[in-house]
Scaffold this active site. Sequence first.
Site, PDB file in Angstrom:
ATOM      1  N   SER A 108     -47.316  39.115   4.823  1.00 62.27           N
ATOM      2  CA  SER A 108     -48.142  40.015   4.026  1.00 62.27           C
ATOM      3  C   SER A 108     -47.877  39.764   2.551  1.00 62.27           C
ATOM      4  O   SER A 108     -46.744  39.538   2.142  1.00 62.27           O
ATOM      5  CB  SER A 108     -47.848  41.481   4.351  1.00 62.27           C
ATOM      6  N   LYS A 116     -46.900  43.882  11.662  1.00 60.58           N
ATOM      7  CA  LYS A 116     -47.838  43.485  10.603  1.00 60.58           C
ATOM      8  C   LYS A 116     -49.207  44.121  10.831  1.00 60.58           C
ATOM      9  O   LYS A 116     -49.889  44.532   9.887  1.00 60.58           O
ATOM     10  CB  LYS A 116     -47.969  41.954  10.568  1.00 60.58           C
ATOM     11  N   HIS A 158     -48.923  47.562   9.651  1.00 63.29           N
ATOM     12  CA  HIS A 158     -48.915  47.479   8.182  1.00 63.29           C
ATOM     13  C   HIS A 158     -50.345  47.448   7.664  1.00 63.29           C
ATOM     14  O   HIS A 158     -50.713  48.162   6.733  1.00 63.29           O
ATOM     15  CB  HIS A 158     -48.158  46.224   7.742  1.00 63.29           C
ATOM     16  N   ASN A 159     -51.179  46.609   8.271  1.00 66.30           N
ATOM     17  CA  ASN A 159     -52.569  46.496   7.823  1.00 66.30           C
ATOM     18  C   ASN A 159     -53.369  47.757   8.113  1.00 66.30           C
ATOM     19  O   ASN A 159     -54.262  48.117   7.351  1.00 66.30           O
ATOM     20  CB  ASN A 159     -53.225  45.277   8.474  1.00 66.30           C
ATOM     21  N   GLU A 216     -52.515  49.987   5.443  1.00 65.61           N
ATOM     22  CA  GLU A 216     -53.209  49.458   4.269  1.00 65.61           C
ATOM     23  C   GLU A 216     -54.664  49.931   4.239  1.00 65.61           C
ATOM     24  O   GLU A 216     -55.172  50.349   3.194  1.00 65.61           O
ATOM     25  CB  GLU A 216     -53.140  47.932   4.313  1.00 65.61           C
TER      26      GLU A 216
END
Length: 507
Positions: free
Chosen positions: A138, A210, A213-214, A217
Amino acid sequence: MSDQEILCDVGFIGLGVMGKNLALNLADNGYKIAAFDLDTDKVNDAIKQDEVERGENPQRIFPCTSYTELLAKLKSPHLIMLSVPAGKPVDDVCHKLIDAGIQADDIVVDTGNSLWTDTVQREKDFEGKLLFFSTAVSGGEVGARFGASLMPSGDRYAWTRIAPMLKAIAAKVDSTTGKPIERFEPGNPVLEGEPCATYIGGTGSGHYVKMVHNGIEYADMQLICEAYNIMRTGLDMQPSEIAKIFRDWNKGELNSYLIEISAEVLEHIDPETQLPLVDIILDQAGQKGTGLWTAVSSLQIGAPSPTITSAVYARALSTLKEDRVKASTILAGPDISAMNLDKDTVIRELHDALYCSKICAYAQGFQLMSMAAKEYEWSLDFAGIAKIWRAGCIIRAVFLQSITEAYQRDEDLTNLLMDPFFSEQISKFQSNWRRTVANSTMMGIPVGGFSSALAYYDSYRSAVLPANLLQGQRDFFGAHTFARTDKAAGKKYHVEWSHKDRPIVKI
């Protein structure tokens, strides 16, 4: 010494935007790269940039025209990193490497945005042929070049071999303050500081983390956009004014990369029209799938993530441009002329609403990872995950230091909202959060992110929810049974309902 006599440390396949910058980052940290891409222009571009950046120093990136040549230029056992599109291209490259003679103890590292379940399957498929390992990345182009947040997972032995390399190219934070150590010039890597790379866990867990995480986001970006929309539409503020507000917010609790770049976007003037660029960007949002994957996973596991899911829906709604334009001429909204809101008050309340909603979005993401860890038998270190998100990645923020400390206080924390710091923060600011949602609703300004976060908070703090009536309804029409509050847990009950609305006819 000729190219043929040089043995490189790392093979790199895929020299697109991310791949090229990761390769240059590796080169900055002393690694010699054997580079291959089906598009030779991309390899040549990377070599040209390397020539400019290394100056009089020895060559660091060496071109390869085939997979066989790539393996021949590498030290043994081989280490190869992939930066190719997720899906079939990853499998194709692995098969071609096998055909070229790769060995069982050679490591192939997938750095792309692969779906985590694909990573699990690949480790099984390539077992005994190569060591397949994944490192989710990232930070975008700049992060890849100067230090990204890395989420590696898979075979423990493979991790011990590649850990020094990944920690070298990762973003760094000051171990005392938790603040990022910035690097924006080539050839001068950050050698000190805490690296934003840590072993996540078993196969697929890194790409899962991840993915979440996105998802966070997506939520974070949507919340910022809703704050912008309230100021732009509800308060009739110009983009440059809103940018100043964001820059002010970036000095406090809301300090983050996303707030910083939002201010920069709002300040940008289109050279062609001399208008604020944001006013002429078409309001249709794209997405590459990771937010959707997060929402789907949360539904499959049963982890409530309404703010993340709302952000995915917001992007989907934005694509219905023609429908929305037509609906705007037909569907009535409220008359806001009599609301007489004070601008400074609304902005102050909006700050707190964004902060509280952000806390809830992260709480949802971390709870999803916690429930997934139990489902898939992973051992995830949430303090460690929060640490590697403090720099390099898109959601990097001062806020993540507080999340790190929350999980250091209690590694078994069930939800961030239960941490003393975060519960105190929301208790302190929730009144302004509620007023923002109420006023926005009365103005007819959509705030799916703010309102879903508030509903999540109110639901989570409720000892009793109306699911009791819902279970009664399910038992009425489907005999799904229910538990009782006055009986032992685990037992199920059913009522022979009257069905007066649809009498049963006996023959």
